[in-house]
Design a protein around this motif. Structure first.
Motif, PDB file in Angstrom:
ATOM      1  N   THR A  97       0.831  -1.197   0.000  1.00  0.00           N
ATOM      2  CA  THR A  97       0.000   0.000   0.000  1.00  0.00           C
ATOM      3  C   THR A  97       0.865   1.246   0.000  1.00  0.00           C
ATOM      4  OG1 THR A  97      -1.716  -1.163   1.241  1.00  0.00           O
ATOM      5  CG2 THR A  97      -1.850   1.239   1.186  1.00  0.00           C
ATOM      6  N   GLN A  98       0.532   2.168  -0.890  1.00  0.00           N
ATOM      7  CA  GLN A  98       1.139   3.495  -0.914  1.00  0.00           C
ATOM      8  C   GLN A  98       0.058   4.484  -0.472  1.00  0.00           C
ATOM      9  OE1 GLN A  98       4.301   4.448  -1.783  1.00  0.00           O
ATOM     10  NE2 GLN A  98       5.002   2.358  -2.210  1.00  0.00           N
ATOM     11  N   TYR A  99       0.259   5.115   0.690  1.00  0.00           N
ATOM     12  CA  TYR A  99      -0.727   6.056   1.197  1.00  0.00           C
ATOM     13  C   TYR A  99      -0.510   7.440   0.585  1.00  0.00           C
ATOM     14  CZ  TYR A  99      -1.838   2.501   4.694  1.00  0.00           C
ATOM     15  OH  TYR A  99      -2.226   1.334   5.322  1.00  0.00           O
ATOM     16  N   TRP A 100      -1.560   8.231   0.642  1.00  0.00           N
ATOM     17  CA  TRP A 100      -1.527   9.528  -0.048  1.00  0.00           C
ATOM     18  C   TRP A 100      -0.876  10.629   0.779  1.00  0.00           C
ATOM     19  CZ3 TRP A 100      -4.668  13.662   1.780  1.00  0.00           C
ATOM     20  CH2 TRP A 100      -5.517  13.324   2.850  1.00  0.00           C
ATOM     21  N   ARG A 101      -0.860  10.492   2.117  1.00  0.00           N
ATOM     22  CA  ARG A 101      -0.225  11.519   2.955  1.00  0.00           C
ATOM     23  C   ARG A 101       1.293  11.347   2.957  1.00  0.00           C
ATOM     24  NH1 ARG A 101      -2.886  14.103   7.275  1.00  0.00           N
ATOM     25  NH2 ARG A 101      -1.615  13.100   8.871  1.00  0.00           N
ATOM     26  N   GLU A 102       2.017  12.446   3.243  1.00  0.00           N
ATOM     27  CA  GLU A 102       3.473  12.443   3.112  1.00  0.00           C
ATOM     28  C   GLU A 102       4.154  12.810   4.423  1.00  0.00           C
ATOM     29  OE1 GLU A 102       4.541  15.190   0.091  1.00  0.00           O
ATOM     30  OE2 GLU A 102       3.962  13.869  -1.572  1.00  0.00           O
ATOM     31  N   GLY A 141       9.096  14.246   2.288  1.00  0.00           N
ATOM     32  CA  GLY A 141       8.533  13.985   0.970  1.00  0.00           C
ATOM     33  C   GLY A 141       8.183  12.541   0.698  1.00  0.00           C
ATOM     34  N   GLU A 142       8.541  11.611   1.607  1.00  0.00           N
ATOM     35  CA  GLU A 142       8.209  10.204   1.418  1.00  0.00           C
ATOM     36  C   GLU A 142       6.749   9.943   1.804  1.00  0.00           C
ATOM     37  OE1 GLU A 142      10.857   7.783   3.657  1.00  0.00           O
ATOM     38  OE2 GLU A 142      12.676   8.552   2.700  1.00  0.00           O
ATOM     39  N   GLY A 184       4.528   2.113   8.106  1.00  0.00           N
ATOM     40  CA  GLY A 184       4.938   3.331   8.777  1.00  0.00           C
ATOM     41  C   GLY A 184       3.796   3.882   9.616  1.00  0.00           C
ATOM     42  N   ILE A 185       4.111   4.763  10.545  1.00  0.00           N
ATOM     43  CA  ILE A 185       3.115   5.290  11.475  1.00  0.00           C
ATOM     44  C   ILE A 185       2.630   6.662  11.014  1.00  0.00           C
ATOM     45  CG2 ILE A 185       2.732   6.121  13.831  1.00  0.00           C
ATOM     46  CD1 ILE A 185       4.610   3.997  14.843  1.00  0.00           C
ATOM     47  N   ASP A 186       1.326   6.818  11.027  1.00  0.00           N
ATOM     48  CA  ASP A 186       0.683   8.117  10.810  1.00  0.00           C
ATOM     49  C   ASP A 186      -0.383   8.254  11.884  1.00  0.00           C
ATOM     50  OD1 ASP A 186      -0.656  10.376  10.035  1.00  0.00           O
ATOM     51  OD2 ASP A 186      -1.316   9.609   8.089  1.00  0.00           O
TER      52      ASP A 186
END
Length: 696
Positions: A209-214, A218-219, A254-256
């Motif tokens: 999964t590639q999430y939309w938030r950065e 920039g990653e 990753g954590i968001d």
């Protein structure tokens, strides 16, 4: 609460409310069942196995229950449980930080340990539940402690897994989206011998999964997930069935933690920014090993026993960002990063035995259940803390190199829970049925004063004025042990907490129209919880946990699910909720509404079959204004999100191949989903998904 109802939101609710009227105008056509196309069972399921711990028809269940079949969620290209539960407006989402999802039913938050079931057994659900293995999801509303023991007052989520098949099944699927995410799926089943006495079902999933938030460098946030599932069935004899199940999930992301809101409810820093550091992650490994044995004593009696061993290990390297106290502008004042590395070990062992049977006493017919279940829970934690530092947005912070192995102080807790229950659904005549049940619970935990006991009754009456309709009333209770306060910064640290007790009165109705093709439901409920546990922030790093007063939730809900015509199908619901704390007058929470408890919510999803090969979908989700803090000073605006979809099926060399395109949030609506003012989930903008599936 001040309520803001948009014209569009009103249109969604009106559409759902008008469905029964629209349905009534469709002429009866007994030839409808012979028309080629999807049957109503794709959208409507008549049985919820978790509601009564058996295969009892929903019309004979004096309780509000929503069943969401996998056909609907496959159409929606759902990838997680939140995208499944959006189909029931009585369920609202909370925070999604740390790669887990929080849900509320009728305004009450579901507990990770007692709010979720898989095939009727409690699971530790502190992670994003895989949905590719599920046949259907059942939302059991209201207290269910009579059958399941410790559980919350709002209800339970029961996830029913896919079963082995007699005939050969082999499906391959692939989906992707405009962010670059991919998911590969294999779903296979069939018999392993000619006599078909040994059957299997397996599911394999690989998701990136590639999430939309950065992140601020920039990653994008990424997620890597593997899932393997295997279910074997053995007909040992004609009367004895053994089922073995194993699944393993490896899920690293990753954590968001979500966004921050200022005192005006505005998102700080915009929609795209992730405040966590790009090196922060959670890595979950979950294994379930289970067995069920079913013995058919006779045509009317059977015994079913089951056991499940769940091992859940997690490493969480967290940067734990937070606003500086008193500041709402991290771009001027900076913010704090407080890193730590943590290892969690959860072990969740469950078992049950049920004896069910049908018998008569005079003119009364009985559907009888007697059983017992147990839960053995263990939790251990290691944690190494780093040094808190103040940073400015965009300032790189190196990975602190923490290692939880350096922490030699293992924190542990465990308890054992036992319950015994008896239930009888009595048919008096064609119009009247009576449900009565009672349960005794006992939770044992080391330490004086930590043991809990409860008796949970349930009563229901069903009146069927016509063959296709019923009216019911029920009374039920919930029981939720609270343990003790475990926070050195809490004024009442180490204080033993009393269990929370819930009590519900519900009256509802269910009707089947169009030869049983469409199910209409409605319910009015009133739930009161006593000994409510609330933790309040006292400032200067201190908090206080107390139990006083009550929490009172009341409201009504409506639903429709099934077939409107030969080509038109729908599922939809709406809920009105009035939720508030009823605490001592001097308490700051008295009269306040819990976080993420909207006054109004609604949803609809429809399918129209243009041809035998082409189908179109339309959906809408409405969530009303909600509070983002316990003090009700910060609000999140209500929103409506519209979704569209289309699918085309074709024959390619004897193989059914389907292509699906879905567009979520058609009008690119900016909105805030679940979570508080410190961890709110930011709604994604317009989002396009593409899926291919081949059925061999």
């Amino acid at each position: 609460m001040r309520f803001k109802f948009s014209c569009v939101g009103m249109a969604v609710v009106a559409a759902i409310s008008s469905m029964p009227l629209a349905a009534e105008q469709v002429p009866e056509d007994i030839e409808r069942i012979s028309v080629t196309g999807r049957s109503f069972n794709d959208y409507k399921t008549g049985v919820a196995s978790g509601a009564m711990r058996g295969d009892i028809n929903l019309m004979d269940t004096p309780q509000s229950v929503t069943v969401i079949p996998d056909f609907v969620t496959d159409e929606q290209l759902a990838t997680n449980l939140a995208e499944v539960l959006v189909n029931d407006s009585s369920v609202t989402s909370g925070s999604e930080k740390w790669n887990r999802q929080v849900f509320n039913i009728r305004g009450f938050e579901l507990d990770s340990g007692s709010g979720y079931l898989i095939n009727g057994q409690q699971q530790w659900s502190h992670y994003v539940q895989p949905i590719e293995t599920l046949q259907q999801v059942e939302v059991l509303k209201g207290p269910s402690s009579m059958l399941y023991g410790q559980s919350g007052p709002g209800g339970l989520i029961n996830m029913v897994t896919k079963k082995p098949t007699y005939d050969t099944l082999f499906n391959l699927g692939f989906d992707t989206d405009d962010n670059g995410s991919t998911r590969f799926q294999l779903d296979a089943g069939g018999s392993l011998n000619e006599a078909q006495t040994i059957r299997y079902r397996t599911v394999l999933v690989k998701q990136d999964t590639q999430y939309w938030r950065e992140y601020q460098n920039g990653e994008n946030q990424e997620r890597d997930r593997w899932l393997g599932y295997l279910n074997l069935e053995f007909d040992i004899t004609d009367d004895l069935l053994l089922s073995l199940k194993y699944d393993r999930t490896q899920d690293k992301t990753g954590i968001d933690r979500g966004g921050w809101l200022n005192s005006k409810g505005e998102l700080i820093g915009g929609r795209d920014i992730i405040w966590d550091m790009p090196w922060a992650f959670t890595d979950n490994t979950i294994e379930n090993l289970g067995a069920e044995l079913t013995y058919f004593i006779s045509d009317n009696w059977k015994v079913k026993a089951g056991y499940n061993d769940q091992q859940f290990n997690r490493q969480r390297l967290d940067s734990l960002p937070s606003l500086i106290k008193g500041s709402e502008d991290p771009f001027t004042d900076g913010y704090t990063v407080s890193p730590f590395d943590r290892y969690d070990d959860w072990q969740h062992k469950t078992g049950f035995i049920d004896i069910t049977g049908n018998f008569s006493t005079g003119f009364l017919e009985h559907q009888f259940l007697i059983g017992a279940n147990m839960l053995d829970y263990y939790y251990g934690q290691l944690r190494e803390k780093g040094t808190s530092v103040s940073v400015m947005p965009g300032q790189p912070i190196a990975n602190p190199g923490l290692d939880y192995h350096n922490d030699t102080s293992l924190s542990e807790s465990d308890y054992k829970h036992y319950g015994f229950y008896i239930q009888d659904l009595v048919t008096i005549n064609e119009q009247w049925k009576l449900l009565a049940g009672v349960r005794y619970d006992e939770q044992k935990k080391d330490g004086a004063g930590n043991n809990s006991y409860a008796v949970s009754p349930k009563f229901g009456v069903i009146y069927s004025p016509m063959d296709n309709g019923s009216i019911y009333v029920n009374y039920s209770k919930s029981f939720s042990p609270q343990g003790s306060v475990n926070d050195p910064n809490d004024v009442n640290d180490k204080m033993n907490l009393d269990p929370e007790y819930g009590e519900q009165y519900e009256i509802g109705t269910k009707w089947e129209l169009f030869d049983g093709g469409l199910l209409l439901t409605g319910a009015v409920f009133d739930i009161t919880v006593s000994n409510v546990t609330v933790t309040q922030d006292l400032g200067a790093g201190e908090s206080i946990t107390t139990q006083s007063g009550e929490q009172h939730h009341k409201g009504f809900e409506m639903g429709a699910q099934g077939r409107l015509s030969d080509k038109w199908f729908m599922t939809g619901s709406m809920m009105y909720l009035d939720a508030e704390y009823d605490r001592p007058a001097e308490d700051s929470l008295n009269g306040k509404t819990p976080i993420d408890a909207p006054e109004w919510s609604a949803n609809i999803w429809t399918r129209y079959e243009m041809t035998e090969a082409l189908a179109l979908n339309f959906g809408a989700v409405y969530v009303g204004e909600r509070f983002a803090d316990k003090e009700n000073m910060i609000t999140k605006d209500g929103y409506v999100r519209f979704d569209l979809g289309a699918a085309y099926t074709m024959d390619v060399m004897g193989t059914d191949v389907s292509v699906r395109v879905n567009m979520k949030n058609l009008f690119d609506k900016e909105y805030l989903a679940g979570g508080s003012n410190t961890d709110v989930t930011v709604g994604e903008g317009r989002h396009v998904s593409l899926a291919l599936e081949a059925k061999f």
